[in-house]
Design a protein around this motif. Structure first.
Motif, PDB file in Angstrom:
ATOM      1  N   PHE A   1      20.283  27.462  34.300  1.00 27.66           N
ATOM      2  CA  PHE A   1      19.116  28.265  34.656  1.00 27.66           C
ATOM      3  C   PHE A   1      19.040  28.355  36.176  1.00 27.66           C
ATOM      4  N   ARG A   2      19.026  29.568  36.686  1.00 25.34           N
ATOM      5  CA  ARG A   2      19.147  29.751  38.131  1.00 25.34           C
ATOM      6  C   ARG A   2      17.962  30.539  38.678  1.00 25.34           C
ATOM      7  N   LEU A   3      17.365  29.997  39.747  1.00 25.69           N
ATOM      8  CA  LEU A   3      16.376  30.722  40.533  1.00 25.69           C
ATOM      9  C   LEU A   3      17.128  31.321  41.723  1.00 25.69           C
ATOM     10  N   HIS A   4      17.333  32.616  41.686  1.00 27.39           N
ATOM     11  CA  HIS A   4      18.159  33.263  42.703  1.00 27.39           C
ATOM     12  C   HIS A   4      17.444  33.324  44.043  1.00 27.39           C
ATOM     13  N   ARG A   5      18.220  33.145  45.096  1.00 25.37           N
ATOM     14  CA  ARG A   5      17.665  33.133  46.444  1.00 25.37           C
ATOM     15  C   ARG A   5      17.000  34.470  46.774  1.00 25.37           C
ATOM     16  N   PRO A   6      15.884  34.415  47.448  1.00 30.59           N
ATOM     17  CA  PRO A   6      15.193  35.659  47.796  1.00 30.59           C
ATOM     18  C   PRO A   6      15.913  36.399  48.916  1.00 30.59           C
ATOM     19  N   GLY A   7      15.894  37.721  48.835  1.00 28.87           N
ATOM     20  CA  GLY A   7      16.403  38.537  49.920  1.00 28.87           C
ATOM     21  C   GLY A   7      17.893  38.803  49.907  1.00 28.87           C
ATOM     22  N   TYR A   8      18.646  38.206  48.983  1.00 28.49           N
ATOM     23  CA  TYR A   8      20.096  38.425  48.973  1.00 28.49           C
ATOM     24  C   TYR A   8      20.469  39.599  48.084  1.00 28.49           C
ATOM     25  N   HIS A   9      19.928  39.616  46.856  1.00 26.16           N
ATOM     26  CA  HIS A   9      20.203  40.710  45.945  1.00 26.16           C
ATOM     27  C   HIS A   9      18.904  41.256  45.364  1.00 26.16           C
ATOM     28  N   THR A  10      18.877  42.570  45.184  1.00 25.88           N
ATOM     29  CA  THR A  10      17.777  43.204  44.482  1.00 25.88           C
ATOM     30  C   THR A  10      17.945  42.966  42.978  1.00 25.88           C
ATOM     31  N   LEU A  11      16.902  43.262  42.219  1.00 23.69           N
ATOM     32  CA  LEU A  11      17.003  43.142  40.766  1.00 23.69           C
ATOM     33  C   LEU A  11      18.097  44.061  40.236  1.00 23.69           C
ATOM     34  N   GLU A  12      18.199  45.250  40.789  1.00 22.24           N
ATOM     35  CA  GLU A  12      19.239  46.188  40.362  1.00 22.24           C
ATOM     36  C   GLU A  12      20.629  45.600  40.577  1.00 22.24           C
ATOM     37  N   GLU A  13      20.831  44.932  41.688  1.00 23.91           N
ATOM     38  CA  GLU A  13      22.133  44.332  41.988  1.00 23.91           C
ATOM     39  C   GLU A  13      22.423  43.150  41.068  1.00 23.91           C
ATOM     40  N   LEU A  14      21.395  42.369  40.738  1.00 19.86           N
ATOM     41  CA  LEU A  14      21.585  41.237  39.833  1.00 19.86           C
ATOM     42  C   LEU A  14      21.921  41.719  38.423  1.00 19.86           C
ATOM     43  N   VAL A  15      21.238  42.754  37.956  1.00 21.13           N
ATOM     44  CA  VAL A  15      21.532  43.315  36.634  1.00 21.13           C
ATOM     45  C   VAL A  15      22.953  43.885  36.616  1.00 21.13           C
ATOM     46  N   SER A  16      23.374  44.488  37.714  1.00 20.30           N
ATOM     47  CA  SER A  16      24.731  45.023  37.801  1.00 20.30           C
ATOM     48  C   SER A  16      25.765  43.902  37.728  1.00 20.30           C
ATOM     49  N   GLU A  17      25.470  42.785  38.378  1.00 17.07           N
ATOM     50  CA  GLU A  17      26.364  41.621  38.295  1.00 17.07           C
ATOM     51  C   GLU A  17      26.561  41.202  36.845  1.00 17.07           C
ATOM     52  N   ARG A  18      25.468  41.163  36.101  1.00 20.32           N
ATOM     53  CA  ARG A  18      25.554  40.801  34.683  1.00 20.32           C
ATOM     54  C   ARG A  18      26.385  41.817  33.901  1.00 20.32           C
ATOM     55  N   ALA A  19      26.243  43.089  34.245  1.00 17.23           N
ATOM     56  CA  ALA A  19      27.007  44.123  33.534  1.00 17.23           C
ATOM     57  C   ALA A  19      28.501  43.892  33.712  1.00 17.23           C
ATOM     58  N   TRP A  20      28.913  43.539  34.926  1.00 17.20           N
ATOM     59  CA  TRP A  20      30.342  43.301  35.148  1.00 17.20           C
ATOM     60  C   TRP A  20      30.803  42.037  34.428  1.00 17.20           C
ATOM     61  N   ILE A  21      29.994  40.995  34.453  1.00 10.56           N
ATOM     62  CA  ILE A  21      30.369  39.756  33.775  1.00 10.56           C
ATOM     63  C   ILE A  21      30.584  40.012  32.284  1.00 10.56           C
ATOM     64  N   ARG A  22      29.712  40.792  31.683  1.00  9.61           N
ATOM     65  CA  ARG A  22      29.880  41.109  30.259  1.00  9.61           C
ATOM     66  C   ARG A  22      31.156  41.906  30.024  1.00  9.61           C
ATOM     67  N   ALA A  23      31.464  42.817  30.936  1.00  9.92           N
ATOM     68  CA  ALA A  23      32.692  43.610  30.798  1.00  9.92           C
ATOM     69  C   ALA A  23      33.927  42.725  30.936  1.00  9.92           C
ATOM     70  N   LEU A  24      33.868  41.750  31.834  1.00  7.87           N
ATOM     71  CA  LEU A  24      34.983  40.806  31.977  1.00  7.87           C
ATOM     72  C   LEU A  24      35.173  40.002  30.696  1.00  7.87           C
ATOM     73  N   ALA A  25      34.056  39.578  30.089  1.00  4.20           N
ATOM     74  CA  ALA A  25      34.150  38.833  28.831  1.00  4.20           C
ATOM     75  C   ALA A  25      34.797  39.683  27.742  1.00  4.20           C
ATOM     76  N   GLU A  26      34.436  40.953  27.694  1.00  6.03           N
ATOM     77  CA  GLU A  26      35.029  41.856  26.695  1.00  6.03           C
ATOM     78  C   GLU A  26      36.519  42.031  26.931  1.00  6.03           C
ATOM     79  N   ALA A  27      36.953  41.845  28.187  1.00  6.26           N
ATOM     80  CA  ALA A  27      38.373  41.966  28.522  1.00  6.26           C
ATOM     81  C   ALA A  27      39.134  40.664  28.279  1.00  6.26           C
ATOM     82  N   GLY A  28      38.459  39.649  27.762  1.00  3.05           N
ATOM     83  CA  GLY A  28      39.121  38.399  27.413  1.00  3.05           C
ATOM     84  C   GLY A  28      39.142  37.360  28.512  1.00  3.05           C
ATOM     85  N   ILE A  29      38.344  37.547  29.552  1.00  6.13           N
ATOM     86  CA  ILE A  29      38.289  36.595  30.659  1.00  6.13           C
ATOM     87  C   ILE A  29      37.150  35.620  30.424  1.00  6.13           C
ATOM     88  N   ASP A  30      37.409  34.345  30.604  1.00  8.46           N
ATOM     89  CA  ASP A  30      36.395  33.321  30.351  1.00  8.46           C
ATOM     90  C   ASP A  30      35.357  33.311  31.461  1.00  8.46           C
TER      91      ASP A  30
END
Length: 333
Positions: A52-81
């Motif tokens: 469980f992570r409390l992300h640092r303020p001022g580094y990423h917007t919510l849009e950028e954090l959601v985008s990070e998750r989108a890529w992580i899910r795509a990596l998982a679908e590609a077979g990357i742990d």
């Protein structure tokens, strides 16, 4: 900040934010306090563990954090742990949270806990150089697989991450901070870094940004962000992920090991693993030394942005000396 202060400052807000997720949060334990505040939490219903992570303020917007998750899910679908992201009860990736003790506004996110140990710790404890090289060969293969996925992937609408391009790395307002302004630098050292910054900016500006060479990258792909569990390597901490050249990822993986006696063997093993999964021309790899220097110049900027690191470590002093030596060599070339 000691554990008592951390508990008083962040734990109440963390417990409140955890109510947004469909788990019975138990055993909330601080894992690390750096840019982000990271806890391990157990679901009292089935004993499963989560990060469980409390992300640092001022580094990423919510849009950028959601985008990070989108890529992580795509990596998982590609077979990357990678860790599995956990949504809130109402289907969101993050929940906003206020830290009453500081007045900070943060975003909180939950993901599956990855069992194992950091690969950096495992490698630091072994004298078996064959094992070290084999681990870097495997890391090279994973890095190549991520570059393969990112080069071919089409991000969803609204996807947004920062760019580690010529300006993001070596511009006058680089992503990791103005490294030439670090408090430990003399006036002469500052001028030297500014001259090298311009040289590197010019070099990067000439590089292609075709997807075969420039795409989403992890941007912090070193063994300290890899969890080792048997033969399985899981990539964690995508906080710095953004658009950048693949050589930057490669240089980052190798930079922390460049002073080891077997650094050349480690690099050969990494590249063997990489090239077994992804073709890369020798001309591109010839730029790895420049990207290695860029990485450490940027790291000085990281320290500059964190005045709480009051006394530079011996490792920092060693790396700064190496950077200045390399920058001086640029002026002679």
């Amino acid at each position: 900040m000691d554990n008592e202060t951390v508990d008083r400052t962040f734990t109440p807000a963390a417990r409140a934010a955890l109510k947004a997720f469909a788990i019975d949060a138990q055993d909330l334990t601080l894992v690390s306090l750096s840019e982000n505040v990271t806890f391990k939490v157990t679901d009292g219903r089935d004993g499963r563990a989560y990060v469980f992570r409390l992300h640092r303020p001022g580094y990423h917007t919510l849009e950028e954090l959601v985008s990070e998750r989108a890529w992580i899910r795509a990596l998982a679908e590609a077979g990357i742990d990678v860790p599995d992201a956990v949504m809130t009860r109402d289907g969101q990736d993050y929940v906003p949270v206020t830290i009453p003790a500081t007045g900070e506004q943060r975003f909180a996110g939950l993901a599956s806990w990855t069992e194992g140990r950091l690969l950096s710790d495992v490698l630091a404890e072994t004298a078996d150089q064959t094992r070290v090289e084999e681990s870097f060969k495997q890391l090279g293969a994973i890095t190549a697989a991520m570059h393969n996925q990112a080069s071919a992937w089409r991000p969803p609408s609204g996807f947004k991450r920062h760019a580690l391009d010529s300006d993001g790395l070596m511009g006058m307002a680089p992503h990791w901070g103005e490294f030439w302004e670090h408090r430990s630098l003399s006036a002469g050292e500052r001028r030297l870094l500014l001259d090298a910054r311009q040289h590197m900016h010019d070099m990067l500006s000439r590089l292609s940004q075709d997807s075969s060479a420039y795409s989403l990258i992890h941007a912090d792909m070193h063994p300290g962000n890899i969890v080792f569990d048997g033969d399985r390597l899981t990539v964690i901490d995508f906080d710095d992920a953004g658009y950048g050249w693949h050589q930057y990822d490669i240089a980052t993986a190798l930079t922390h090991w460049q002073t080891k006696p077997n650094a050349a063997e480690i690099e050969r093993a990494f590249l063997a693993g990489y090239r077994a999964s992804r073709a890369v021309p020798d001309e591109a790899l010839s730029l790895i030394p420049q990207f290695r220097l860029i990485r450490w110049m940027a790291t000085i900027g990281w320290f500059h942005q964190r005045p709480e690191v009051n006394r530079p470590s011996s490792v920092f002093k060693e790396r700064k000396a190496w950077v200045l030596e390399q920058c001086a060599a640029l002026q002679l070339s």
